[in-house]
Design a protein around this motif. Structure first.
Motif, short mmCIF file in Angstrom:
data_model
loop_
_atom_site.label_atom_id
_atom_site.label_comp_id
_atom_site.label_asym_id
_atom_site.label_seq_id
_atom_site.Cartn_x
_atom_site.Cartn_y
_atom_site.Cartn_z
N UNK A 134 6.76 -4.48 2.67
CA UNK A 134 6.49 -4.81 1.27
C UNK A 134 5.22 -5.65 1.13
N UNK A 135 5.01 -6.58 2.04
CA UNK A 135 3.79 -7.39 2.00
C UNK A 135 2.56 -6.51 2.16
N UNK A 136 2.62 -5.55 3.09
CA UNK A 136 1.49 -4.64 3.32
C UNK A 136 1.22 -3.78 2.08
N UNK A 137 2.29 -3.29 1.46
CA UNK A 137 2.12 -2.43 0.29
C UNK A 137 1.58 -3.22 -0.90
N UNK A 138 2.06 -4.46 -1.06
CA UNK A 138 1.57 -5.29 -2.17
C UNK A 138 0.08 -5.59 -2.02
N UNK A 139 -0.39 -5.60 -0.80
CA UNK A 139 -1.82 -5.82 -0.57
C UNK A 139 -2.62 -4.54 -0.72
N UNK A 140 -2.03 -3.41 -0.30
CA UNK A 140 -2.77 -2.15 -0.29
C UNK A 140 -2.78 -1.45 -1.65
N UNK A 141 -1.69 -1.58 -2.41
CA UNK A 141 -1.61 -0.83 -3.68
C UNK A 141 -2.71 -1.20 -4.67
N UNK A 142 -2.98 -2.49 -4.92
CA UNK A 142 -4.06 -2.80 -5.86
C UNK A 142 -5.41 -2.23 -5.43
N UNK A 143 -5.68 -2.25 -4.14
CA UNK A 143 -6.93 -1.69 -3.64
C UNK A 143 -6.98 -0.18 -3.89
N UNK A 185 2.90 9.09 -13.61
CA UNK A 185 3.16 10.11 -12.59
C UNK A 185 2.04 10.11 -11.54
N UNK A 186 0.81 9.95 -11.99
CA UNK A 186 -0.32 9.92 -11.05
C UNK A 186 -0.22 8.72 -10.12
N UNK A 187 0.11 7.57 -10.69
CA UNK A 187 0.23 6.37 -9.87
C UNK A 187 1.46 6.43 -8.96
N UNK A 188 2.50 7.09 -9.43
CA UNK A 188 3.69 7.26 -8.59
C UNK A 188 3.34 8.11 -7.36
N UNK A 189 2.64 9.22 -7.59
CA UNK A 189 2.24 10.07 -6.45
C UNK A 189 1.33 9.31 -5.50
N UNK A 190 0.43 8.51 -6.06
CA UNK A 190 -0.48 7.74 -5.22
C UNK A 190 0.29 6.71 -4.39
N UNK A 191 1.25 6.05 -5.03
CA UNK A 191 2.06 5.07 -4.31
C UNK A 191 2.91 5.70 -3.23
N UNK A 192 3.49 6.87 -3.54
CA UNK A 192 4.31 7.57 -2.55
C UNK A 192 3.47 8.00 -1.37
N UNK A 193 2.25 8.48 -1.63
CA UNK A 193 1.38 8.90 -0.54
C UNK A 193 1.02 7.72 0.37
N UNK A 194 0.82 6.55 -0.25
CA UNK A 194 0.47 5.36 0.52
C UNK A 194 1.66 4.84 1.33
N UNK A 195 2.87 4.94 0.76
CA UNK A 195 4.04 4.33 1.39
C UNK A 195 4.80 5.28 2.30
N UNK A 196 4.55 6.57 2.20
CA UNK A 196 5.39 7.54 2.92
C UNK A 196 5.33 7.35 4.44
N UNK A 197 4.14 7.13 4.98
CA UNK A 197 4.03 7.01 6.44
C UNK A 197 4.71 5.75 6.97
N UNK A 198 4.43 4.55 6.42
CA UNK A 198 5.12 3.37 6.95
C UNK A 198 6.62 3.41 6.72
N UNK A 199 7.06 4.03 5.63
CA UNK A 199 8.50 4.14 5.40
C UNK A 199 9.13 5.09 6.43
N UNK A 200 8.42 6.17 6.75
CA UNK A 200 8.92 7.09 7.78
C UNK A 200 9.03 6.39 9.13
N UNK A 201 8.07 5.55 9.42
CA UNK A 201 8.12 4.79 10.69
C UNK A 201 9.30 3.83 10.68
N UNK A 202 9.57 3.24 9.52
CA UNK A 202 10.71 2.33 9.42
C UNK A 202 12.02 3.08 9.63
N UNK A 203 12.12 4.26 9.05
CA UNK A 203 13.33 5.08 9.21
C UNK A 203 13.51 5.49 10.68
#
Length: 245
Positions: A101-110, A216-234
C-alpha cells in the motif's frame, strides 16, 4: 492440617469449577466449523490462565493451527473476509500488505500525473465541453423560437430577454412596454421552463458520463499498476487459496 501457609503446597493451576473446566475441555476439542468457546467471569478469577492450561494440555497432540487474518470485504463492508495462512505468516502478510500500500500510494500520483494520462484526461474534458456547448446552443435556438434570447454571461445564470422587432430587450426597456405587451411576454416566458430543465438534465448527464469515463480510465490505470505486485503477494502467500483472490 498445617501450622502456617508455608506448610501448604502451591497449586500448579487455577482454582476452577469442575463443570466449567469440563465444558472448556469439550469446547476446544470440537473439530467442526462454527463452534466457538466463550469464557466469562469476574476479573481476576483466572479465566485466561484456565484457558491457557487447557490449551497447553491438548496442543502437543494437535497440528499447529494456521494463522487467520481478516481483510476488508468490498462487496459487504460489514462482513470482512477471513484468510487462512500458514502458521506464523499472519504478521508477515500484514507487513507485506502495508509495504504494498505504501508503494502504491507513492506510485499512483506519479502515474496519474504522467503526460500520457494528462493528454487522455484533457481529451475527455474537451469532449465534455463540446457536448455542453452543443446543449447550450440547442437551448438558445429553442428559446429564440419562443421569442427570447438567452444570456448566460452573468455567472452562468440564465437571463432570458424577450425579442421585439428583432431586438432583445433589457429589463429597463421591458418595463416601458404597455401592460398588455408585458403580459404576453410573461405568458411566452412560461414556455422556457421545460427548455431550461431539459438543458440542466442534459448537462448533468454529460458531466456524469465524463466522470464515469475518467473513473474507468483511472481504474484501469490503477489495476495495471497494482496487478503485478498483487500477483507477487498472492504467490508468496498462496496457501491462502481462494480467499486471496
Amino acid at each position: 492440617g498445617f501450622t502456617t501457609t508455608e506448610d501448604v503446597t502451591g497449586l500448579d493451576s487455577v482454582i476452577r469449577q469442575d463443570r466449567a473446566f469440563t465444558s472448556l475441555e469439550l469446547g476446544v476439542t470440537i473439530q467442526r466449523n462454527n463452534y466457538h468457546v466463550y469464557v466469562a467471569g469476574p476479573s481476576g478469577t483466572g479465566r485466561r490462565s484456565l484457558v491457557n492450561e487447557v490449551l497447553a494440555r491438548i496442543s502437543p497432540d494437535r497440528p499447529v493451527p494456521c494463522d487467520y487474518v481478516y481483510v476488508h470485504n468490498f462487496d459487504d463492508s460489514d462482513a470482512p473476509l477471513a484468510i487462512a495462512l500458514d502458521a506464523g505468516e499472519g504478521n508477515a502478510f500484514k507487513e507485506a500488505l502495508e509495504d504494498l500500500l505504501d508503494d502504491l500510494l507513492e506510485a499512483l500520483p506519479k502515474t496519474f500525473s504522467a503526460p500520457d494520462h494528462q493528454v487522455q484526461l484533457q481529451q475527455i474534458i474537451g469532449r465534455n465541453t463540446a457536448a455542453t456547448n452543443e446543449a447550450l446552443h440547442a437551448l438558445k435556438v429553442a428559446a429564440q423560437e419562443c421569442g427570447f434570447e438567452v444570456d448566460t454571461e452573468n455567472g452562468g445564470d440564465f437571463h432570458p430577454r424577450p425579442i421585439i422587432d428583432g431586438e432583445a430587450l433589457d429589463d429597463d426597456t421591458l418595463f416601458t412596454l404597455p401592460a398588455e405587451a408585458r403580459q404576453k411576454i410573461e405568458e411566452a416566458r412560461e414556455q422556457l421552463e421545460p427548455l431550461f430543465k431539459r438543458y440542466v438534465s442534459r448537462t448533468r448527464e454529460i458531466e456524469s458520463e465524463a466522470q464515469d469515463t475518467i473513473n474507468e480510465m483511472q481504474k484501469r490505470l490503477g489495476e495495471a499498476l497494482a496487478s503485478e505486485p498483487i500477483s507477487e503477494l498472492k504467490e508468496r502467500f498462496c496457501s491462502g487459496g481462494d480467499a486471496l483472490e
